[in-house]
Design an enzyme around this catalytic site. Structure first.
Site, mmCIF file in Angstrom:
data_model
loop_
_atom_site.group_PDB
_atom_site.id
_atom_site.type_symbol
_atom_site.label_atom_id
_atom_site.label_comp_id
_atom_site.label_asym_id
_atom_site.label_seq_id
_atom_site.Cartn_x
_atom_site.Cartn_y
_atom_site.Cartn_z
ATOM 1 N N CYS A 189 0.887 -1.177 0.000
ATOM 2 C CA CYS A 189 0.000 0.000 0.000
ATOM 3 C C CYS A 189 0.914 1.214 0.000
ATOM 4 O O CYS A 189 1.186 1.809 1.037
ATOM 5 C CB CYS A 189 -0.921 -0.014 1.208
ATOM 6 S SG CYS A 189 -1.830 -1.572 1.410
ATOM 7 N N CYS B 284 0.150 3.553 11.600
ATOM 8 C CA CYS B 284 0.335 4.761 12.397
ATOM 9 C C CYS B 284 -0.856 4.892 13.350
ATOM 10 O O CYS B 284 -1.434 5.959 13.523
ATOM 11 C CB CYS B 284 0.483 5.996 11.518
ATOM 12 S SG CYS B 284 -0.836 6.215 10.312
#
Length: 539
Positions: free
Chosen positions: A285, A411
């Site tokens: 990704c 994240c």
């Protein structure tokens, strides 16, 4: 009378673009004492007004979509179709920061009551640029409109400052205070080893008047950087840290691709995967491309780097970034990674995969979505949907026939997207993979929600002076190490390390050491794998 020039066939439009002069030239005075108006063609520099008007329209549209909960800031900006994504993103971000202030000023000045055709979101971006930005860059009706009310707008701003007892514009910003926002993170700069080296970049900044503090020995050293100072990171040799307020977006080294502005935590996945030069690697990704460029630098542009992303616009932006960074070993694919066929012959030599899938972004400091959807970002339903996609992408990455290592990162600070995904992967694929014990000297470990949880690493603003982050690495279990003794111990419910992996760890070591999570594998599966390899060799 005004003359309008048209582009002639032999002159390209970009060179011969002229526009009507709104200030006719007047020469001398006639016998009657009146000035004579001379019809002339003024070679006026092309106005960016049209472009800027489009910028304001797009920014207002993004604000409206955010109010309707139609996506995140980044997603909506990338999907806007605007040519200058960076400029649009900056305007939307800054307008969001001042949104409550702008609401008060627009209300106090009665701007919308006096200009009934003006929409609220358009008014926000215009008033922001007029009062807090670098001034209105557009011309035409909108600029005339704002300038007509400039006195009222400035007066409303002045009264608001007095009311809140502040003197600076930035002190008017109200944010939802959280523990992660209490920290100012250093400005991290990764040296792009494809175009330069760390020593040369350090010398360049020193010649510009920056003071180099040497290499950091602890996290505390990173907290003590003053303006015009910088220091080398204690973990990553090509990473430099500057004062949080240092702005290098217009710096030559950045615009020329010699340095990459990238948070330290975001550098960890590629650094830990560390594929040898010449390897075939997948970035599952990939957009916006910082990790991809980091992988290319580690590969030294040798080998093959497959980068996937479903978003066409983000992939196009990524292509520009990689070009600036000097990346040449990549192959971009506008494709959903979860639909890739691992048995495709082009991926037979892939040994390393980096999976950094879409996540809640809850670990990002000063996250802009705090102004729009912070409460919904952590909803159980959304986290479940994200975790499902993350598991699917990671599971596919582990299914490539010759993969050796797979790194997984987010994240996010939520266990549902981190330890829970890893735990489920080990439960389903533990017969052929094991988790790697990453950087034993790293100060913050994964949650111990399962026995191997601490083999993963976490990052937070308070503990590591980075954005919130999570990293785990899987290593394919070598078939030759699955001895009969190992299978017997697994059958008895005991998980043990193969003898070759029982080397004690030194706390100062930074090289990842794998701990075994091997489980019983059937002989039939092994035979199928061998047959598949023979067929691929024949092809």
């Amino acid at each position: 009378m005004y003359l309008i020039a048209r582009n002639t066939p032999h002159q390209p439009p970009a060179v011969n673009r002229t526009r009507r002069c709104l200030r006719p030239c007047r020469k001398g005075a006639g016998e009657s004492g009146r000035r004579a108006v001379t019809s002339v063609l003024c070679p006026v520099t092309p106005s960016p007004g049209g472009v800027t008007m489009a910028l304001y329209v797009k920014a207002a549209a993004v604000l409206g979509q955010l109010e309707g909960k139609r996506g995140s800031v980044k997603t909506l900006v990338y999907n806007s179709g605007h040519k200058n994504i960076k400029q649009l993103f900056a305007l939307v971000c800054e307008t969001l920061k001042y949104t409550s202030v702008l609401n008060e000023i627009i209300t106090a000045s009665d701007l919308l009551k006096k200009e009934k055709k003006l929409q609220m979101n358009v008014a926000k971006v215009l008033v922001y640029d007029f009062l807090f930005g670098k001034g209105l860059k557009c011309g035409g009706t909108w600029k005339v409109l704002i300038m007509k009310h400039r006195s009222q707008l400035k007066s409303a701003l002045a009264r608001l400052k007095v009311k809140r007892k502040v003197s600076r514009n930035e002190d008017l910003i109200e944010t939802k205070v959280s523990s992660k926002e209490a920290y100012q993170l250093p400005r991290y700069v990764r040296v792009n080893l494809l175009k330069s080296n760390t020593e040369d970049v350090i010398d360049y900044f020193k010649r510009e008047g920056y003071t180099y503090l040497g290499q950091a020995t602890s996290i505390a050293d990173l907290r003590q950087i003053d303006r015009k100072q910088f220091i080398s990171d204690l973990h990553l040799s090509e990473l430099l840290a500057f004062h949080p307020k240092t702005d290098l977006h217009e710096h030559f080294l950045y615009t020329a691709g010699h340095i990459i502005l990238q948070d330290k935590a975001s550098c960890l996945p590629a650094y830990l995967l560390s594929p040898p030069a010449g390897s075939h690697v997948i970035d599952a990704c990939a957009a916006p491309g910082n990790k991809t460029s980091h992988l290319a630098a580690i590969l030294r542009n040798k080998g093959k780097l497959f980068a996937f992303d479903l978003d066409t616009k983000r992939l196009a932006t990524m292509g520009t970034l990689l070009l600036r960074a000097g990346v040449t070993c990549h192959e971009l694919a506008n494709q959903d990674f979860t639909l890739v066929d691992p048995s495709d012959p082009k991926y037979q030599d892939v040994n390393y995969v980096l999976v950094d899938p879409s996540c809640s972004g809850s670990g990002i400091v000063n996250r802009l979505n705090q102004f729009t959807d912070e409460e919904e970002s952590a909803s159980a339903q959304r986290l479940q949907a994200l975790a499902s996609f993350q598991y699917k992408a990671l599971s596919l990455a582990l299914s490539f026939p010759n993969v050796e290592r797979v790194i997984y990162s987010t994240c996010s600070i939520h266990c549902e997207e981190n330890e829970d995904v890893v735990k489920e992967i080990l439960k389903r694929h533990g017969n052929r993979i094991r988790l790697v014990n990453l950087m034993p000297s790293w100060p913050l470990r994964g949650l111990d929600t399962f026995p191997e949880g601490p083999y993963c690493i976490r990052a937070t603003p308070s503990d590591t002076l980075t954005n919130g982050f999570f990293v785990a690495m899987f290593e394919k279990q070598p078939g030759e190490k699955e001895t009969e003794q190992t299978r017997e111990s697994i059958a008895e419910g005991v998980i043990s390390l193969p003898a070759a992996d029982l080397t004690p760890l030194s706390i100062s070591e930074q090289k990842p050491v794998a701990s075994s999570l091997s489980a019983q594998s059937r002989k039939a599966k092994v035979k199928k794998v061998k047959k598949r390899k023979v067929k691929s060799l024949q092809i």
